[in-house]
Each structure stands twice: as C-alpha cells, then as structure tokens.
Scaffold this motif. Structure first.
Motif, PDB file in Angstrom:
ATOM      1  N   ARG A 103     -31.824  43.953  59.027  1.00  0.00           N
ATOM      2  CA  ARG A 103     -31.189  44.755  58.298  1.00  0.00           C
ATOM      3  C   ARG A 103     -29.845  44.202  57.716  1.00  0.00           C
ATOM      4  NH1 ARG A 103     -26.672  46.780  61.396  1.00  0.00           N
ATOM      5  NH2 ARG A 103     -27.220  48.894  60.885  1.00  0.00           N
ATOM      6  N   PHE A 104     -29.164  45.041  56.785  1.00  0.00           N
ATOM      7  CA  PHE A 104     -28.059  44.478  56.425  1.00  0.00           C
ATOM      8  C   PHE A 104     -26.880  45.009  57.259  1.00  0.00           C
ATOM      9  CE2 PHE A 104     -24.277  45.629  53.648  1.00  0.00           C
ATOM     10  CZ  PHE A 104     -24.219  44.514  53.312  1.00  0.00           C
ATOM     11  N   SER A 105     -25.949  44.123  57.405  1.00  0.00           N
ATOM     12  CA  SER A 105     -25.078  44.266  58.673  1.00  0.00           C
ATOM     13  C   SER A 105     -23.653  44.088  57.932  1.00  0.00           C
ATOM     14  CB  SER A 105     -24.886  43.481  59.906  1.00  0.00           C
ATOM     15  OG  SER A 105     -26.072  43.701  60.426  1.00  0.00           O
ATOM     16  N   LEU A 106     -22.647  44.844  57.864  1.00  0.00           N
ATOM     17  CA  LEU A 106     -21.268  45.018  57.308  1.00  0.00           C
ATOM     18  C   LEU A 106     -20.582  43.853  58.139  1.00  0.00           C
ATOM     19  CD1 LEU A 106     -20.532  48.692  56.660  1.00  0.00           C
ATOM     20  CD2 LEU A 106     -20.801  46.860  54.997  1.00  0.00           C
ATOM     21  N   GLY A 107     -20.943  43.664  59.163  1.00  0.00           N
ATOM     22  CA  GLY A 107     -20.206  42.637  60.124  1.00  0.00           C
ATOM     23  C   GLY A 107     -20.380  41.349  59.597  1.00  0.00           C
ATOM     24  N   GLU A 108     -21.272  41.135  58.834  1.00  0.00           N
ATOM     25  CA  GLU A 108     -21.515  39.706  58.325  1.00  0.00           C
ATOM     26  C   GLU A 108     -20.252  39.315  57.426  1.00  0.00           C
ATOM     27  OE1 GLU A 108     -25.323  39.024  56.254  1.00  0.00           O
ATOM     28  OE2 GLU A 108     -26.211  40.713  57.066  1.00  0.00           O
ATOM     29  N   TYR A 109     -19.771  40.286  56.872  1.00  0.00           N
ATOM     30  CA  TYR A 109     -18.506  39.833  56.018  1.00  0.00           C
ATOM     31  C   TYR A 109     -17.347  40.152  56.539  1.00  0.00           C
ATOM     32  CZ  TYR A 109     -22.570  39.910  52.792  1.00  0.00           C
ATOM     33  OH  TYR A 109     -23.622  39.637  52.005  1.00  0.00           O
ATOM     34  N   LEU A 110     -17.136  40.497  57.874  1.00  0.00           N
ATOM     35  CA  LEU A 110     -15.897  40.688  58.343  1.00  0.00           C
ATOM     36  C   LEU A 110     -15.100  39.499  58.485  1.00  0.00           C
ATOM     37  CD1 LEU A 110     -14.140  42.632  59.995  1.00  0.00           C
ATOM     38  CD2 LEU A 110     -15.086  41.955  62.241  1.00  0.00           C
ATOM     39  N   MET A 111     -15.511  38.368  58.683  1.00  0.00           N
ATOM     40  CA  MET A 111     -14.661  37.125  58.786  1.00  0.00           C
ATOM     41  C   MET A 111     -14.175  36.911  57.302  1.00  0.00           C
ATOM     42  SD  MET A 111     -14.574  36.380  61.881  1.00  0.00           S
ATOM     43  CE  MET A 111     -13.798  34.920  61.740  1.00  0.00           C
ATOM     44  N   PHE A 112     -14.992  37.016  56.305  1.00  0.00           N
ATOM     45  CA  PHE A 112     -14.495  36.822  55.012  1.00  0.00           C
ATOM     46  C   PHE A 112     -13.356  37.775  54.587  1.00  0.00           C
ATOM     47  CE2 PHE A 112     -18.914  35.285  54.795  1.00  0.00           C
ATOM     48  CZ  PHE A 112     -18.685  33.979  54.348  1.00  0.00           C
ATOM     49  N   VAL A 144     -15.098  50.457  60.098  1.00  0.00           N
ATOM     50  CA  VAL A 144     -16.551  50.685  59.599  1.00  0.00           C
ATOM     51  C   VAL A 144     -17.578  49.707  60.440  1.00  0.00           C
ATOM     52  CG1 VAL A 144     -18.095  50.621  57.527  1.00  0.00           C
ATOM     53  CG2 VAL A 144     -15.848  51.617  57.643  1.00  0.00           C
ATOM     54  N   VAL A 145     -17.050  48.365  60.489  1.00  0.00           N
ATOM     55  CA  VAL A 145     -17.707  47.525  61.000  1.00  0.00           C
ATOM     56  C   VAL A 145     -17.943  47.945  62.324  1.00  0.00           C
ATOM     57  CG1 VAL A 145     -17.983  44.905  61.940  1.00  0.00           C
ATOM     58  CG2 VAL A 145     -17.341  45.514  59.416  1.00  0.00           C
ATOM     59  N   PHE A 146     -17.100  48.211  63.301  1.00  0.00           N
ATOM     60  CA  PHE A 146     -17.180  48.417  64.763  1.00  0.00           C
ATOM     61  C   PHE A 146     -18.198  49.694  64.792  1.00  0.00           C
ATOM     62  CE2 PHE A 146     -16.046  51.415  68.041  1.00  0.00           C
ATOM     63  CZ  PHE A 146     -16.132  50.599  69.215  1.00  0.00           C
ATOM     64  N   LEU A 147     -18.316  50.706  63.829  1.00  0.00           N
ATOM     65  CA  LEU A 147     -19.270  51.903  64.068  1.00  0.00           C
ATOM     66  C   LEU A 147     -20.481  51.202  63.561  1.00  0.00           C
ATOM     67  CD1 LEU A 147     -17.141  54.726  62.148  1.00  0.00           C
ATOM     68  CD2 LEU A 147     -17.671  54.557  64.753  1.00  0.00           C
ATOM     69  N   ASP A 148     -20.830  50.502  62.693  1.00  0.00           N
ATOM     70  CA  ASP A 148     -22.121  49.868  62.354  1.00  0.00           C
ATOM     71  C   ASP A 148     -22.715  49.099  63.416  1.00  0.00           C
ATOM     72  OD1 ASP A 148     -23.938  49.019  60.281  1.00  0.00           O
ATOM     73  OD2 ASP A 148     -23.313  47.103  60.503  1.00  0.00           O
ATOM     74  N   VAL A 149     -21.668  48.245  63.954  1.00  0.00           N
ATOM     75  CA  VAL A 149     -22.188  47.626  65.343  1.00  0.00           C
ATOM     76  C   VAL A 149     -22.775  48.588  66.402  1.00  0.00           C
ATOM     77  CG1 VAL A 149     -21.569  46.104  67.013  1.00  0.00           C
ATOM     78  CG2 VAL A 149     -20.839  45.730  64.730  1.00  0.00           C
ATOM     79  N   LEU A 150     -21.800  49.480  66.525  1.00  0.00           N
ATOM     80  CA  LEU A 150     -22.470  50.688  67.754  1.00  0.00           C
ATOM     81  C   LEU A 150     -23.828  51.269  67.278  1.00  0.00           C
ATOM     82  CD1 LEU A 150     -21.101  52.062  70.178  1.00  0.00           C
ATOM     83  CD2 LEU A 150     -20.125  53.629  68.562  1.00  0.00           C
ATOM     84  N   LEU A 151     -24.190  51.430  65.935  1.00  0.00           N
ATOM     85  CA  LEU A 151     -25.066  52.131  65.378  1.00  0.00           C
ATOM     86  C   LEU A 151     -26.367  50.948  65.690  1.00  0.00           C
ATOM     87  CD1 LEU A 151     -26.836  54.640  64.258  1.00  0.00           C
ATOM     88  CD2 LEU A 151     -26.091  53.526  61.876  1.00  0.00           C
ATOM     89  N   LEU A 152     -26.085  49.938  65.405  1.00  0.00           N
ATOM     90  CA  LEU A 152     -27.006  48.793  65.571  1.00  0.00           C
ATOM     91  C   LEU A 152     -27.584  48.692  66.976  1.00  0.00           C
ATOM     92  CD1 LEU A 152     -28.684  46.321  64.784  1.00  0.00           C
ATOM     93  CD2 LEU A 152     -26.414  45.019  65.385  1.00  0.00           C
ATOM     94  N   SER A 153     -26.493  48.572  67.970  1.00  0.00           N
ATOM     95  CA  SER A 153     -26.862  48.594  69.305  1.00  0.00           C
ATOM     96  C   SER A 153     -27.684  49.579  70.014  1.00  0.00           C
ATOM     97  CB  SER A 153     -25.347  48.287  70.154  1.00  0.00           C
ATOM     98  OG  SER A 153     -24.759  49.498  70.258  1.00  0.00           O
ATOM     99  N   ARG A 154     -27.138  50.808  69.597  1.00  0.00           N
ATOM    100  CA  ARG A 154     -28.221  52.009  69.779  1.00  0.00           C
ATOM    101  C   ARG A 154     -29.625  51.961  69.452  1.00  0.00           C
ATOM    102  NH1 ARG A 154     -25.365  57.813  69.033  1.00  0.00           N
ATOM    103  NH2 ARG A 154     -27.171  58.342  70.260  1.00  0.00           N
TER     104      ARG A 154
END
Length: 199
Positions: A103-112, A144-154
């Motif tokens: 999947r595409f995750s927004l968290g990939e670009y959080l560090m950038f 937004v990244v936090f919500l995306d990770v939450l959705l991914l974990s579920r």
C-alpha cells in the motif's frame, strides 16, 4: 550309595573338556577386547576448556561471525526466513511486511516533511507569518499520517486474524513502524509491488 556315579566324568576329563571348549568360546562369543577402565573412558571424553591454539580459534570464530553476518545481509535483501534477524522472523511478520509494502503510506514522507520544516525554520526568521503557516501545514501532515497509521493497524490486525486466527504480540506495531519508513530504505527489502496484497 555314597560313591561317585559311574557316568560322572573324572576330574581329568573335566579339565580336558574345558580346555577343548575354550577356543570355541573365545572364537565365537567374546567381544575381542578387554573392557576399558572408567579412568581411561573419562580421560577420553575430557575436552580442554580453553583451546590449545587460541589464535586459530579466534580466527575461526571471526570467520564464522563474518559468514553469519553476510548471510543475514543477503537475507535482508532476499527475504530468506532462515537467516533473518529474530525481530523479522515468522509468517505473521512476513504478512505484515507484504501488507505494508503493498500500500501507499503517507508516513513514508513524514521524515522528509520534518526535515523540510527544520530547513525552512532556519531560512525564515522566527515570528514570521509564513513560518506559522509552515508549522500549521506540518501539524496537519502529522495528524493525517497518524490517522493513516491507525487505519493501517486496524486493517492489518483484521487481515492477520483472518489468516492466522490469533495475532502475535507486537506484529501490528511492527507493521505500523514499517509504514513510517521510506519504501526504498526498508529492511528487509520489499518483496511485493504496490497493490500486490498478500492472500
């Protein structure tokens, strides 16, 4: 009445019979060697606690460790379960990696985004209105990244439960943290393409 029976062999005949039977017993039934003493057996089993040649022993150990590291590095590239680190081993960890990598995750670009914010904060003077907008944008991205990770974990927990029945402790966290890493920098390296979810 008290005399020796006539059919009982004499003493000389008995000695001769034993002498005649002796070669037969030694040829057929014997084990061919004397039983070793306990002291000799214990001495044969003893091993020195410290190797005699310490230099050769250290060299052999160094080569073995280097070989193990090489196999582990290759496993991180190929995904070979046999030589992966303990934290990456197991079918559930493999499923979590494939699920995240598909999947595409927004968290990939959080560090950038965080790095960009730090650079901009050095360029733009503090108290500037532009810096405030940049800060707001960064916090929006973080939420937004936090919500995306939450959705991914579920979704990951649901997929693991359907496939394996019981979710191993730490597997969902393992997948969530992987989603925050840039795809090309992930180890073990992704073994699936985008959209290629595990069955």
């Amino acid at each position: 009445m008290f005399g020796r029976k006539k059919d009982e062999p004499s003493a000389q005949e008995s000695v001769g019979q034993v002498a005649a039977d002796a070669p037969l017993k030694s040829a057929g039934a014997g084990k061919g060697a004397p039983t070793p003493k306990r002291r000799a057996q214990e001495a044969a089993r003893k091993r020195p606690l410290v190797p005699t040649d310490r230099k050769a022993s250290k060299e052999a150990e160094r080569v073995a460790v280097q070989d193990q590291r090489q196999k582990m590095r290759q496993a991180l590239d190929t995904g070979d379960e046999k030589y992966l680190p303990v934290r990456d081993k197991g079918p559930q960890k493999r499923y979590a990696r494939d699920f995240v990598d598909a999947r595409f995750s927004l968290g990939e670009y959080l560090m950038f985004g965080a790095l960009l914010f730090v650079v901009i904060s050095f360029i733009i003077p503090s108290g500037s209105e532009t810096l405030s907008y940049v800060l707001i944008a960064f916090w929006v991205m973080f939420i937004v990244v936090f919500l995306d990770v939450l959705l991914l974990s579920r979704k990951l927990r649901k997929g693991l439960a359907q496939k394996f029945g019981e979710v191993e402790r730490g597997t969902v966290w393992y997948g969530s943290m992987r989603s925050l890493q840039f795809r090309r920098l992930r180890l073990p390296k992704p073994q699936v393409q985008r959209g290629q979810y595990p069955s």
